[in-house]
Design a protein around this motif. Structure first.
Motif, PDB file in Angstrom:
ATOM      1  N   ASP A 179      -5.340  53.551 -13.156  1.00 39.05           N
ATOM      2  CA  ASP A 179      -6.736  53.358 -13.534  1.00 39.05           C
ATOM      3  C   ASP A 179      -6.930  51.950 -14.088  1.00 39.05           C
ATOM      4  N   ALA A 180      -8.201  51.554 -14.184  1.00 38.39           N
ATOM      5  CA  ALA A 180      -8.529  50.166 -14.517  1.00 38.39           C
ATOM      6  C   ALA A 180      -7.940  49.711 -15.860  1.00 38.39           C
ATOM      7  N   ILE A 181      -7.974  50.585 -16.865  1.00 36.53           N
ATOM      8  CA  ILE A 181      -7.492  50.172 -18.184  1.00 36.53           C
ATOM      9  C   ILE A 181      -5.974  49.957 -18.154  1.00 36.53           C
ATOM     10  N   THR A 182      -5.261  50.899 -17.551  1.00 35.82           N
ATOM     11  CA  THR A 182      -3.810  50.771 -17.470  1.00 35.82           C
ATOM     12  C   THR A 182      -3.436  49.541 -16.634  1.00 35.82           C
ATOM     13  N   GLN A 183      -4.176  49.320 -15.557  1.00 33.02           N
ATOM     14  CA  GLN A 183      -3.934  48.148 -14.721  1.00 33.02           C
ATOM     15  C   GLN A 183      -4.078  46.860 -15.534  1.00 33.02           C
ATOM     16  N   ALA A 184      -5.161  46.759 -16.280  1.00 31.88           N
ATOM     17  CA  ALA A 184      -5.389  45.553 -17.073  1.00 31.88           C
ATOM     18  C   ALA A 184      -4.298  45.389 -18.135  1.00 31.88           C
ATOM     19  N   GLN A 185      -3.893  46.510 -18.746  1.00 32.03           N
ATOM     20  CA  GLN A 185      -2.826  46.465 -19.762  1.00 32.03           C
ATOM     21  C   GLN A 185      -1.535  45.911 -19.171  1.00 32.03           C
ATOM     22  N   ILE A 186      -1.132  46.454 -18.032  1.00 34.61           N
ATOM     23  CA  ILE A 186       0.137  46.051 -17.433  1.00 34.61           C
ATOM     24  C   ILE A 186       0.102  44.586 -17.022  1.00 34.61           C
ATOM     25  N   TRP A 187      -1.011  44.173 -16.434  1.00 35.96           N
ATOM     26  CA  TRP A 187      -1.060  42.769 -16.005  1.00 35.96           C
ATOM     27  C   TRP A 187      -1.092  41.801 -17.172  1.00 35.96           C
ATOM     28  N   GLN A 188      -1.745  42.198 -18.256  1.00 32.04           N
ATOM     29  CA  GLN A 188      -1.758  41.308 -19.407  1.00 32.04           C
ATOM     30  C   GLN A 188      -0.332  41.070 -19.911  1.00 32.04           C
ATOM     31  N   THR A 189       0.441  42.161 -19.980  1.00 30.22           N
ATOM     32  CA  THR A 189       1.834  42.035 -20.406  1.00 30.22           C
ATOM     33  C   THR A 189       2.630  41.158 -19.449  1.00 30.22           C
ATOM     34  N   VAL A 190       2.456  41.416 -18.144  1.00 33.25           N
ATOM     35  CA  VAL A 190       3.225  40.666 -17.160  1.00 33.25           C
ATOM     36  C   VAL A 190       2.888  39.180 -17.227  1.00 33.25           C
ATOM     37  N   LEU A 191       1.606  38.865 -17.338  1.00 33.52           N
ATOM     38  CA  LEU A 191       1.216  37.453 -17.359  1.00 33.52           C
ATOM     39  C   LEU A 191       1.768  36.737 -18.595  1.00 33.52           C
ATOM     40  N   LEU A 192       1.864  37.483 -19.689  1.00 29.90           N
ATOM     41  CA  LEU A 192       2.442  36.923 -20.913  1.00 29.90           C
ATOM     42  C   LEU A 192       3.918  36.564 -20.682  1.00 29.90           C
ATOM     43  N   LEU A 193       4.634  37.489 -20.017  1.00 35.01           N
ATOM     44  CA  LEU A 193       6.054  37.257 -19.738  1.00 35.01           C
ATOM     45  C   LEU A 193       6.247  36.129 -18.725  1.00 35.01           C
ATOM     46  N   VAL A 194       5.365  36.053 -17.760  1.00 37.54           N
ATOM     47  CA  VAL A 194       5.412  34.985 -16.760  1.00 37.54           C
ATOM     48  C   VAL A 194       5.313  33.641 -17.471  1.00 37.54           C
ATOM     49  N   GLU A 195       4.377  33.564 -18.394  1.00 36.72           N
ATOM     50  CA  GLU A 195       4.141  32.354 -19.151  1.00 36.72           C
ATOM     51  C   GLU A 195       5.362  32.003 -20.020  1.00 36.72           C
ATOM     52  N   ARG A 196       5.823  32.987 -20.773  1.00 33.20           N
ATOM     53  CA  ARG A 196       6.875  32.724 -21.737  1.00 33.20           C
ATOM     54  C   ARG A 196       8.224  32.446 -21.074  1.00 33.20           C
ATOM     55  N   ARG A 197       8.561  33.236 -20.059  1.00 29.75           N
ATOM     56  CA  ARG A 197       9.867  33.055 -19.414  1.00 29.75           C
ATOM     57  C   ARG A 197       9.788  32.156 -18.192  1.00 29.75           C
ATOM     58  N   GLN A 198       8.612  31.654 -17.926  1.00 31.17           N
ATOM     59  CA  GLN A 198       8.401  30.814 -16.752  1.00 31.17           C
ATOM     60  C   GLN A 198       8.913  31.492 -15.479  1.00 31.17           C
ATOM     61  N   LEU A 199       8.485  32.768 -15.314  1.00 32.54           N
ATOM     62  CA  LEU A 199       8.826  33.490 -14.098  1.00 32.54           C
ATOM     63  C   LEU A 199       7.866  33.060 -12.990  1.00 32.54           C
ATOM     64  N   GLY A 200       8.379  33.019 -11.777  1.00 28.74           N
ATOM     65  CA  GLY A 200       7.490  32.805 -10.638  1.00 28.74           C
ATOM     66  C   GLY A 200       7.145  34.168 -10.064  1.00 28.74           C
ATOM     67  N   MET A 201       5.944  34.317  -9.539  1.00 28.41           N
ATOM     68  CA  MET A 201       5.546  35.642  -9.092  1.00 28.41           C
ATOM     69  C   MET A 201       4.802  35.633  -7.768  1.00 28.41           C
ATOM     70  N   LEU A 202       5.152  36.597  -6.921  1.00 24.84           N
ATOM     71  CA  LEU A 202       4.395  36.853  -5.696  1.00 24.84           C
ATOM     72  C   LEU A 202       3.714  38.196  -5.872  1.00 24.84           C
ATOM     73  N   VAL A 203       2.406  38.221  -5.755  1.00 24.78           N
ATOM     74  CA  VAL A 203       1.688  39.472  -5.956  1.00 24.78           C
ATOM     75  C   VAL A 203       1.009  39.879  -4.654  1.00 24.78           C
TER      76      VAL A 203
END
Lengths: 203, 319
Positions: free
Chosen positions: A154-178
């Motif tokens: 659902d939309a809320i869970t989706q937004a929650q998960i992506w917020q976490t992922v984007l934070l980790l992408v930023e902090r660990r400098q992960l590259g991502m293919l979505v």
């Protein structure tokens, strides 16, 4: 850098699923890939993550030809977490198979301590997907491939998960293919968006 | 509970009326100590002929159990309470058995519901009452849903996911069903197949059928539904009209519905903290209180009743 070097793949001898795809993903960069069903997006994801071997071309991760021995720095997360987790294991065991995790990291992913003693059938899709993320983000991981990672949520869970992922992408400098059908989602999270059919055609 | 009927339809008899439905399962914790966990509480919903009512909720909110409750296919140990009326008459166990697959039909979540060993045409023909005209009726339904001639001679594994989904919809179309329950028919479909499935569902509602559309996809619900029931942790928090979902959700009545609307990537992609409560958690007050941005002490201790506001229904003290 993740260098996807003119890779081609076919399941049957007479039909290329995709031919000569060239793409670079930088650390900290989120690249969205968009396209209809059945054009080979998921096969592409599996080839890059090392589940399938390309018929032509190569994948270079941080200067080395992938896959190397040991844990793959490119990790894949799919659409159905319930299919990616051993149904007979408690969540604690699921995580233990993949490594040791600090409490801080787990709570950052929104994983509650109470869930550790549960079986996968006792958790919802969104809750399981967090475990799949935790497993995928090991210290060695430098690239993540998300193939319809939040389609079932659902939309809320989706937004929650992506917020976490984007934070980790930023902090660990992960590259991502979505990879996703959902253009509005890709517009929210990606640095650039590519149409898979054009990507597979452009040589 | 007078206040829950929608005014402009007062003289019509609803196809389906659900009032104060609750559902619980026994659970054994530590040995033989039996306790009940409640998975659905005070659920209410009314569907009129020709109407599509969406039930929107997250995974694990108990949506599919709702479908099972109406069809009467719950597991033996389920304890169900409340009122279920079909065309104004109580849906007893016997009546559910008689109507199931006939006047009330289910479009299941998984395309695996098709028989893998039977050609799709024959599967659909098997449902048709009119034995002489079976083939023609089936072929017409396939054509109407945009399935190419000859699809009926194929086995399920020869079809794509979207096509298999349409075969399931065709089964509902040729049946004499007046009420159709569609359980998550859209996830995993690309934009084109998504649009098609939704317009097929809309087609089904023509001819005075009522449809209960169970989904987690708000956009899908908004595209075809007349009313949207927002389901959270086993309760209906709001029944809204399609037009209420606009702008920043100012017209929406419940804070959860607002959060759901604002979390869409098309809108603010805004995160609401916390998780849906576990089914064994018991709340003396509002189920949404732990996550609610506007909750007060009152919400912690008292359960809000459902009230009619602005032609919709909500359970919130501050709506």
């Amino acid at each position: 850098m993740l260098k996807i070097n003119n890779i081609s793949y076919k399941y049957h001898s007479d039909h290329w699923i995709f031919d000569s795809i060239q793409l670079n993903v930088n650390p900290g960069e989120v690249v969205g890939i968009y396209g209809p069903s059945g054009v080979g997006k998921s096969t592409f994801a599996k080839v890059i993550a090392g589940y399938l071997k390309p018929d032509r071309g190569s994948i270079i991760v941080n200067g080395k030809v992938s896959p190397q021995i040991g844990r793959n720095p490119v990790q894949l997360i799919g659409q159905h977490p319930e299919k990616a987790i051993n149904p007979h294991w408690r969540m604690k065991q699921v995580l233990a198979e993949s490594g040791e995790y600090s409490d801080g990291f787990l709570s950052e992913l929104g994983i509650s301590k109470e869930w550790m003693h549960r079986f996968p059938s006792q958790l919802s899709g969104g809750e399981l997907q967090r475990f799949c993320l935790a497993r995928a983000i090991a210290p060695e991981t430098s690239y993540l491939i998300a193939d319809e990672m939040t389609t079932m949520l659902d939309a809320i869970t989706q937004a929650q998960i992506w917020q976490t992922v984007l934070l980790l992408v930023e902090r660990r400098q992960l590259g991502m293919l979505v990879i996703s059908h959902e253009l509005p989602l890709l517009k929210q999270i990606s640095n650039r968006i590519l149409n898979f059919e054009e990507l597979a055609r452009a040589i | 509970m007078e206040n829950i009927s929608i005014p402009n339809k007062k003289n019509k008899i609803p196809l389906l009326e659900v009032k104060q439905l609750s559902l619980s399962f026994p659970q054994y914790k530590k040995g033989f100590e039996e306790s009940y966990i409640q998975v659905i509480r005070d659920f209410e919903l009314t569907i009129y002929p020709g109407e599509i009512v969406a039930v929107v909720g997250s995974s694990g909110s108990g949506k599919s159990l709702l479908a099972d409750s109406i069809l009467g296919i719950l597991p033996e140990n389920a304890a169900i309470n409340g009122t279920l009326l079909f065309k104004g008459v109580a849906l007893t166990k016997n009546r559910q058995e008689q109507l199931r697959g006939k006047a009330i039909s289910l479009i299941p979540q998984s395309v695996k519901a098709l028989d893998p060993l039977m050609k799709t045409g024959r599967q659909v023909q098997g449902i048709i009452r009119d034995k002489k005209d079976k083939k023609r009726i089936q072929e017409e339904a396939f054509l109407k849903l945009g399935l190419a001639p000859g699809t009926g001679d194929k086995y399920p594994h020869e079809l794509s996911g979207g096509m298999a989904r349409r075969v399931l919809i065709a089964s509902a179309m040729v049946s004499e069903a007046q009420l159709i329950i569609a359980d998550e028919p859209t996830p995993g479909l690309d934009e084109l197949a998504w649009e098609e499935t939704l317009s097929n569902l809309k087609q089904l509602s023509e001819g005075n059928r009522g449809i209960m559309f169970i989904t987690h996809d708000i956009q899908a619900a908004l595209k075809i539904a007349d009313k949207i029931a927002v389901f959270y942790a086993g309760e209906t928090l709001e029944i809204a009209n399609k037009e209420d979902f606009s702008g920043k959700g100012e017209v929406l009545r419940h804070p959860y519905t607002k959060a759901l609307w604002l979390a869409l990537p098309e809108n603010d992609f805004k995160v609401l903290k916390g998780n849906q409560p576990e089914s064994e958690d018991v709340f003396p007050g509002c189920v949404f209180e732990p996550r609610c941005p506007i909750a007060t002490g009152l919400c912690k201790t008292n359960k809000p009743d459902s009230t009619m506001i602005n032609n919709g229904i909500t359970r919130c003290f501050y709506a």
